[in-house]
Write a protein that holds these residues in place. Structure first.
Motif, PDB file in Angstrom:
ATOM      1  N   ARG A  57       0.736  -1.154  -0.098  1.00  0.00           N
ATOM      2  CA  ARG A  57       0.021   0.062  -0.016  1.00  0.00           C
ATOM      3  C   ARG A  57       0.827   1.266  -0.186  1.00  0.00           C
ATOM      4  O   ARG A  57       0.454   2.211  -0.812  1.00  0.00           O
ATOM      5  CB  ARG A  57      -0.890   0.002   1.221  1.00  0.00           C
ATOM      6  CG  ARG A  57      -1.997   1.031   1.300  1.00  0.00           C
ATOM      7  CD  ARG A  57      -2.665   0.995   2.323  1.00  0.00           C
ATOM      8  NE  ARG A  57      -3.864   2.095   2.229  1.00  0.00           N
ATOM      9  CZ  ARG A  57      -3.894   3.185   2.464  1.00  0.00           C
ATOM     10  NH1 ARG A  57      -2.747   4.126   2.847  1.00  0.00           N
ATOM     11  NH2 ARG A  57      -4.991   4.101   2.399  1.00  0.00           N
TER      12      ARG A  57
ATOM     13  N   VAL B  72       1.122   4.268  -2.831  1.00  0.00           N
ATOM     14  CA  VAL B  72       1.148   5.637  -2.761  1.00  0.00           C
ATOM     15  C   VAL B  72       2.324   6.480  -3.113  1.00  0.00           C
ATOM     16  O   VAL B  72       2.350   7.446  -3.714  1.00  0.00           O
ATOM     17  CB  VAL B  72       0.793   5.993  -1.179  1.00  0.00           C
ATOM     18  CG1 VAL B  72       0.902   7.384  -0.943  1.00  0.00           C
ATOM     19  CG2 VAL B  72      -0.598   5.222  -0.790  1.00  0.00           C
TER      20      VAL B  72
ATOM     21  N   HIS C  81      -6.026  -2.817  -1.946  1.00  0.00           N
ATOM     22  CA  HIS C  81      -5.968  -1.733  -1.210  1.00  0.00           C
ATOM     23  C   HIS C  81      -6.967  -0.542  -1.508  1.00  0.00           C
ATOM     24  O   HIS C  81      -7.300   0.253  -0.588  1.00  0.00           O
ATOM     25  CB  HIS C  81      -4.472  -1.284  -0.904  1.00  0.00           C
ATOM     26  CG  HIS C  81      -3.608  -2.356  -0.498  1.00  0.00           C
ATOM     27  ND1 HIS C  81      -3.424  -2.986   0.713  1.00  0.00           N
ATOM     28  CD2 HIS C  81      -2.816  -3.082  -1.403  1.00  0.00           C
ATOM     29  CE1 HIS C  81      -2.519  -3.728   0.793  1.00  0.00           C
ATOM     30  NE2 HIS C  81      -1.883  -4.003  -0.282  1.00  0.00           N
ATOM     31  N   PHE C  82      -6.991  -0.267  -2.863  1.00  0.00           N
ATOM     32  CA  PHE C  82      -7.744   0.865  -3.234  1.00  0.00           C
ATOM     33  C   PHE C  82      -8.932   0.607  -4.350  1.00  0.00           C
ATOM     34  O   PHE C  82      -8.795  -0.172  -5.252  1.00  0.00           O
ATOM     35  CB  PHE C  82      -6.826   1.972  -3.691  1.00  0.00           C
ATOM     36  CG  PHE C  82      -5.733   2.302  -3.215  1.00  0.00           C
ATOM     37  CD1 PHE C  82      -5.999   2.954  -2.091  1.00  0.00           C
ATOM     38  CD2 PHE C  82      -4.436   1.724  -3.533  1.00  0.00           C
ATOM     39  CE1 PHE C  82      -4.660   3.463  -1.206  1.00  0.00           C
ATOM     40  CE2 PHE C  82      -3.411   2.120  -2.798  1.00  0.00           C
ATOM     41  CZ  PHE C  82      -3.410   2.995  -1.680  1.00  0.00           C
TER      42      PHE C  82
ATOM     43  N   ALA D 140      -5.931   8.930  -0.149  1.00  0.00           N
ATOM     44  CA  ALA D 140      -4.547   8.368   0.483  1.00  0.00           C
ATOM     45  C   ALA D 140      -3.328   9.390   0.367  1.00  0.00           C
ATOM     46  O   ALA D 140      -2.920   9.618   1.328  1.00  0.00           O
ATOM     47  CB  ALA D 140      -4.107   6.721  -0.073  1.00  0.00           C
TER      48      ALA D 140
ATOM     49  N   THR E 256      -4.337  12.400   2.242  1.00  0.00           N
ATOM     50  CA  THR E 256      -4.337  11.850   3.757  1.00  0.00           C
ATOM     51  C   THR E 256      -2.809  12.276   4.097  1.00  0.00           C
ATOM     52  O   THR E 256      -2.562  12.918   5.205  1.00  0.00           O
ATOM     53  CB  THR E 256      -4.563  10.557   4.246  1.00  0.00           C
ATOM     54  OG1 THR E 256      -6.074  10.459   3.820  1.00  0.00           O
ATOM     55  CG2 THR E 256      -4.461  10.229   5.530  1.00  0.00           C
ATOM     56  N   GLN E 257      -1.833  11.765   3.227  1.00  0.00           N
ATOM     57  CA  GLN E 257      -0.356  11.930   3.555  1.00  0.00           C
ATOM     58  C   GLN E 257      -0.029  13.314   3.413  1.00  0.00           C
ATOM     59  O   GLN E 257       0.957  13.824   4.302  1.00  0.00           O
ATOM     60  CB  GLN E 257       0.426  11.329   2.505  1.00  0.00           C
ATOM     61  CG  GLN E 257       0.475   9.520   3.024  1.00  0.00           C
ATOM     62  CD  GLN E 257       1.658   9.120   1.948  1.00  0.00           C
ATOM     63  OE1 GLN E 257       2.433   9.700   1.322  1.00  0.00           O
ATOM     64  NE2 GLN E 257       1.741   7.889   2.386  1.00  0.00           N
TER      65      GLN E 257
ATOM     66  N   ASP F 164     -13.648   9.427   3.156  1.00  0.00           N
ATOM     67  CA  ASP F 164     -12.709   8.856   3.851  1.00  0.00           C
ATOM     68  C   ASP F 164     -12.396   9.371   5.099  1.00  0.00           C
ATOM     69  O   ASP F 164     -12.037  10.366   5.308  1.00  0.00           O
ATOM     70  CB  ASP F 164     -11.607   8.924   2.731  1.00  0.00           C
ATOM     71  CG  ASP F 164     -10.213   7.868   3.130  1.00  0.00           C
ATOM     72  OD1 ASP F 164      -9.748   8.354   4.416  1.00  0.00           O
ATOM     73  OD2 ASP F 164      -9.844   6.895   2.883  1.00  0.00           O
TER      74      ASP F 164
END
Length: 223
Positions: free
Chosen positions: A43, A47, A81-82, A91, A94-95, A150
């Motif tokens: 994952r 990303v 994962h997505f 994602a 989010t990072q 999310d």
């Protein structure tokens, strides 16, 4: 002398025909797909690959298939994962908010008084945006950032804004964060960041050496 090639012929073993394969498979069949990740870290690898594509080529070139190829995995691997491209973008965003929070807090840690810490949070905001322009634009773009369901993204976004709220509360007489004060300050630093990222202004136009210096001057009203 007669020579027999027993490769790919059937041999009876216990009455059952068993195909004999070559002792050595062709080099092409033995070749493995290069992998850019360690087992169990797929994952994060996806990303990271997505961020590289995003920063170099833009969001239009980003797809799960393209990310899989960049990470050295099968086209189906990302779907473990997505669910779709939007989930991958969530994602990445989010990072981004986590990185923004870290930058703001790191700047604030260098200051001791509340007013200085509040200014430092704004400087950190601008610096992060300028150092990560494509990521910053994604974080606040119209590609579902606000409407996304999310939970991790919402928590990361709230955490970043919470840094500003806490800094505002520390400077207020009653120890609370006035929502309008928070909005005014957020609008100020976000506006500066956006103007610089979109190249609408240059720090040098205002006598500042760089984006950080300009943010400091604006926040401290140095003229």
């Amino acid at each position: 002398m007669l020579r027999y090639n027993l490769n790919n012929v059937k041999i009876l073993v216990g009455g059952v025909a068993v195909r004999r394969y070559p002792a050595e498979m062709p080099a092409k069949a033995r070749k493995k797909r290069p992998s850019a990740y360690h087992h169990g870290d797929l994952r994060d690898a996806l990303v990271r690959a997505a961020r590289r594509i995003l920063e170099k080529e833009g969001i239009a070139q980003l797809s799960l298939r393209r990310v899989a190829r960049a990470a050295g995995v099968s086209p189906a691997a990302p779907y473990h994962h997505f669910a779709d491209k939007q989930a991958l973008l969530d994602a990445i965003a989010t990072q981004g908010f986590a990185g923004l929070t870290t930058e703001m807090r790191a700047r604030m840690a260098r200051e001791s008084d509340p007013a200085g810490r509040l200014d430092a949070s704004g400087v950190g905001y601008v610096v992060f945006a300028v150092e990560n322009p494509t990521l910053f634009q994604l974080m606040f773009s119209g590609d579902g950032r606000r409407s996304s369901g999310d939970t991790a993204l919402k928590a990361a976004r709230d955490s970043a804004y919470g840094v500003l709220q806490a800094a505002v509360a520390d400077t207020s007489v009653d120890g609370t964060a006035n929502p309008l004060v928070c909005l005014r300050l957020w609008s100020l630093v976000h506006g500066i960041a956006k103007l610089i990222v979109e190249r609408s202004i240059k720090p040098s136009d205002y006598g500042a050496a760089d984006s950080e210096a300009l943010a400091v001057r604006v926040l401290r009203s140095e003229v």
